[in-house]
Design an enzyme around this catalytic site. Structure first.
Site, PDB file in Angstrom:
ATOM      1  N   ARG A   1      45.489  -4.632  45.827  1.00 22.73           N
ATOM      2  CA  ARG A   1      46.646  -3.899  46.344  1.00 22.73           C
ATOM      3  C   ARG A   1      46.279  -3.028  47.553  1.00 22.73           C
ATOM      4  O   ARG A   1      46.996  -3.015  48.556  1.00 22.73           O
ATOM      5  CB  ARG A   1      47.275  -3.025  45.235  1.00 22.73           C
ATOM      6  CG  ARG A   1      47.818  -3.787  44.051  1.00 22.73           C
ATOM      7  CD  ARG A   1      48.730  -4.927  44.449  1.00 22.73           C
ATOM      8  NE  ARG A   1      49.798  -4.482  45.333  1.00 22.73           N
ATOM      9  CZ  ARG A   1      50.468  -5.300  46.139  1.00 22.73           C
ATOM     10  NH1 ARG A   1      50.192  -6.582  46.181  1.00 22.73           N
ATOM     11  NH2 ARG A   1      51.423  -4.829  46.920  1.00 22.73           N
TER      12      ARG A   1
ATOM     13  N   SER B   1      41.679  10.346  46.381  1.00 24.44           N
ATOM     14  CA  SER B   1      42.631   9.471  45.674  1.00 24.44           C
ATOM     15  C   SER B   1      44.012   9.608  46.319  1.00 24.44           C
ATOM     16  O   SER B   1      44.257  10.551  47.085  1.00 24.44           O
ATOM     17  CB  SER B   1      42.716   9.871  44.198  1.00 24.44           C
ATOM     18  OG  SER B   1      43.286  11.162  44.103  1.00 24.44           O
ATOM     19  N   CYS B   2      44.930   8.708  45.943  1.00 26.61           N
ATOM     20  CA  CYS B   2      46.293   8.825  46.477  1.00 26.61           C
ATOM     21  C   CYS B   2      46.939  10.123  45.987  1.00 26.61           C
ATOM     22  O   CYS B   2      47.688  10.768  46.721  1.00 26.61           O
ATOM     23  CB  CYS B   2      47.136   7.618  46.092  1.00 26.61           C
ATOM     24  SG  CYS B   2      47.242   7.285  44.324  1.00 26.61           S
ATOM     25  N   THR B   3      46.639  10.515  44.749  1.00 28.67           N
ATOM     26  CA  THR B   3      47.244  11.736  44.203  1.00 28.67           C
ATOM     27  C   THR B   3      46.678  12.983  44.884  1.00 28.67           C
ATOM     28  O   THR B   3      47.408  13.936  45.161  1.00 28.67           O
ATOM     29  CB  THR B   3      47.034  11.817  42.682  1.00 28.67           C
ATOM     30  OG1 THR B   3      45.650  11.623  42.381  1.00 28.67           O
ATOM     31  CG2 THR B   3      47.854  10.772  41.950  1.00 28.67           C
TER      32      THR B   3
ATOM     33  N   HIS C   1      53.292   7.702  37.780  1.00 29.02           N
ATOM     34  CA  HIS C   1      52.688   6.694  38.665  1.00 29.02           C
ATOM     35  C   HIS C   1      53.150   5.291  38.283  1.00 29.02           C
ATOM     36  O   HIS C   1      53.203   4.951  37.106  1.00 29.02           O
ATOM     37  CB  HIS C   1      51.161   6.793  38.534  1.00 29.02           C
ATOM     38  CG  HIS C   1      50.386   6.177  39.657  1.00 29.02           C
ATOM     39  ND1 HIS C   1      50.308   4.816  39.845  1.00 29.02           N
ATOM     40  CD2 HIS C   1      49.648   6.736  40.648  1.00 29.02           C
ATOM     41  CE1 HIS C   1      49.552   4.571  40.909  1.00 29.02           C
ATOM     42  NE2 HIS C   1      49.142   5.713  41.423  1.00 29.02           N
TER      43      HIS C   1
ATOM     44  N   THR D   1      43.211  11.248  34.114  1.00 30.81           N
ATOM     45  CA  THR D   1      43.176  11.465  35.562  1.00 30.81           C
ATOM     46  C   THR D   1      42.088  12.477  35.909  1.00 30.81           C
ATOM     47  O   THR D   1      41.813  13.391  35.127  1.00 30.81           O
ATOM     48  CB  THR D   1      44.532  11.987  36.087  1.00 30.81           C
ATOM     49  OG1 THR D   1      44.400  12.286  37.490  1.00 30.81           O
ATOM     50  CG2 THR D   1      44.999  13.239  35.380  1.00 30.81           C
TER      51      THR D   1
END
Ligand SMILES: NC(=O)c1ccc[n+]([C@@H]2O[C@H](COP(=O)([O-])OP(=O)(O)OC[C@H]3O[C@@H](n4cnc5c(N)ncnc54)[C@H](OP(=O)(O)O)[C@@H]3O)[C@@H](O)[C@H]2O)c1
Length: 345
Positions: free
Chosen positions: A17, A159-161, A187, A219
């Site tokens: 992805r 990270s994306c977060t 998410h 997480t």
């Protein structure tokens, strides 16, 4: 006759992805025109790789024709070498003169593995995840890209977060001060979850069908916050829920502020930052949105002003949307471009 400037030569390791989003972002968005993908390494055959480039359920058809010649992916006149190699030490990075490997497998997370890519001849490596503490730097673009140095060899894009939350926390810390907080990331599903219940090596919850349940998973976001903003270390507890959508996530924050405020003032802060210094990275909206509206949105966070609440002056509730794939792929490219320009390669 003027010569075209030399482009930085990128290789993508792991074409899932994030790897696919990185390649596509280079062809649909001119902002990273100094970067060129010269190779992709993925544990699949070239016809499947070509097909998954051409068609994408989440982001749609590739904007230009995609084909292959048996050894290369062919896009818009570009020849991208396709490799199928498990071990980074066998990758021909020296022969391909690779300036930077984007390590997007999710399999390799430590400096020792990254150094195997360097031993193969790549000059630098950028992780698509927080990675271990031994990397030269962890960069959230728009927050600490200035920490990049030409001599860095192994860097992480966090990270994306973390990319979503850090610009938000930075604004709140500077304007109100942050006492502590709790976050929940809502998410979309990921490829480490099965479609129907199946075995998983380490996490019982990841045995459960991604499309049938909301699934709480672990997480490390609290560590990411502490790493990027040491003053907030130990002040955040973070939860993470996977939900049955294929893309776009929501960051839900509850924060005790040091100085009192109200929802309108908080929204003004984010509206002005989104229109000013953080334009392109931070968004602000008061439209009545659903998550799908942010599919293929390159911004790290879009604060939803309709959901802002303040309880008794100090307890702030804030929500921000983010395309976990597309925004992150764009941040990787941002970091790559800044870093390689700095290094002069
Ligand atoms: N998806 C997101 O929203 C997101 C956002 C930010 C960061 N990330 C991080 O980015 C990383 C990748 O995530 P993803 O969602 O892109 O995962 P993904 O879709 O599973 O893609 C990873 C790809 O790497 C391939 N791969 C595994 N081992 C390899 C090896 N030794 N050499 C070459 N290719 C290999 C996998 O192939 P097989 O399937 O054949 O094993 C798979 O196609 C993870 O660390 C994740 O945490 C993901």
């Amino acid at each position: 006759m003027s010569r075209l400037p030399k482009k930085h030569r990128i290789a993508i390791n792991g074409y899932g992805r994030i790897g696919q989003s990185v390649l596509r972002a280079l062809y649909v968005d001119p902002r990273h025109s100094e970067l060129q993908v010269v190779a992709i390494n993925e544990l699949s055959d070239l016809d499947t790789l070509t097909y998954l480039t051409r068609y994408d359920t989440t982001h749609g058809r590739f904007p230009v024709a995609v084909a292959n010649d048996g050894s290369h992916l062919l896009i818009n006149g570009d020849r991208i070498r396709a490799l199928n190699e498990q071990d980074p030490e066998n990758l021909p990075w020296k022969e391909l003169d690779v300036d930077l490997v984007l390590e997007c497998t999710g399999t390799f997370t430590d400096r020792a593995t990254a150094e195997r890519h360097l031993a193969s001849g790549a000059r630098r490596l950028l992780f698509s995840q927080p990675a271990d503490a031994e990397v030269d730097a962890t960069i959230v673009h728009g927050f600490n890209s200035g920490d990049l140095q030409p001599g860095h060899r192994i860097v992480s894009s966090a990270s994306c977060t973390t990319n979503c939350i850090v610009p938000i926390l930075d604004l709140l810390e500077r304007h109100y001060g942050i006492e502590n907080g709790v976050t929940t990331t809502i998410h979309s599903a990921m490829n480490d979850q099965p479609v129907i219940d199946s075995y998983h090596h380490t996490d019982l919850r990841l045995t459960r069908s991604a499309m049938h349940s909301m699934v709480p998973v672990d997480t490390g976001l609290h560590q990411g916050i502490g790493k990027m903003m040491p003053a907030l270390s130990g002040r955040f507890e973070c939860l993470h829920l996977r939900v049955p959508t294929i893309n776009v996530s929501l960051m839900d924050l509850a924060i005790n502020l040091r100085r009192p405020t109200d929802a309108a003032s908080v929204n003004t802060l984010f509206r002005e930052a989104a229109a000013g210094p953080l334009q392109g990275l931070l968004g602000y909206t008061e439209e009545p949105h659903a998550s799908v509206d942010f599919n293929t949105d390159p911004r790290s966070a879009i604060v939803d002003g309709t959901q802002t609440r303040v309880s008794v002056g100090r307890l702030l509730k804030l929500m921000a949307w983010f395309d976990n794939e597309w925004s992150y792929a764009n941040r990787m490219l941002d970091v790559a471009q800044v870093w390689l320009n700095l290094a002069g390669e």
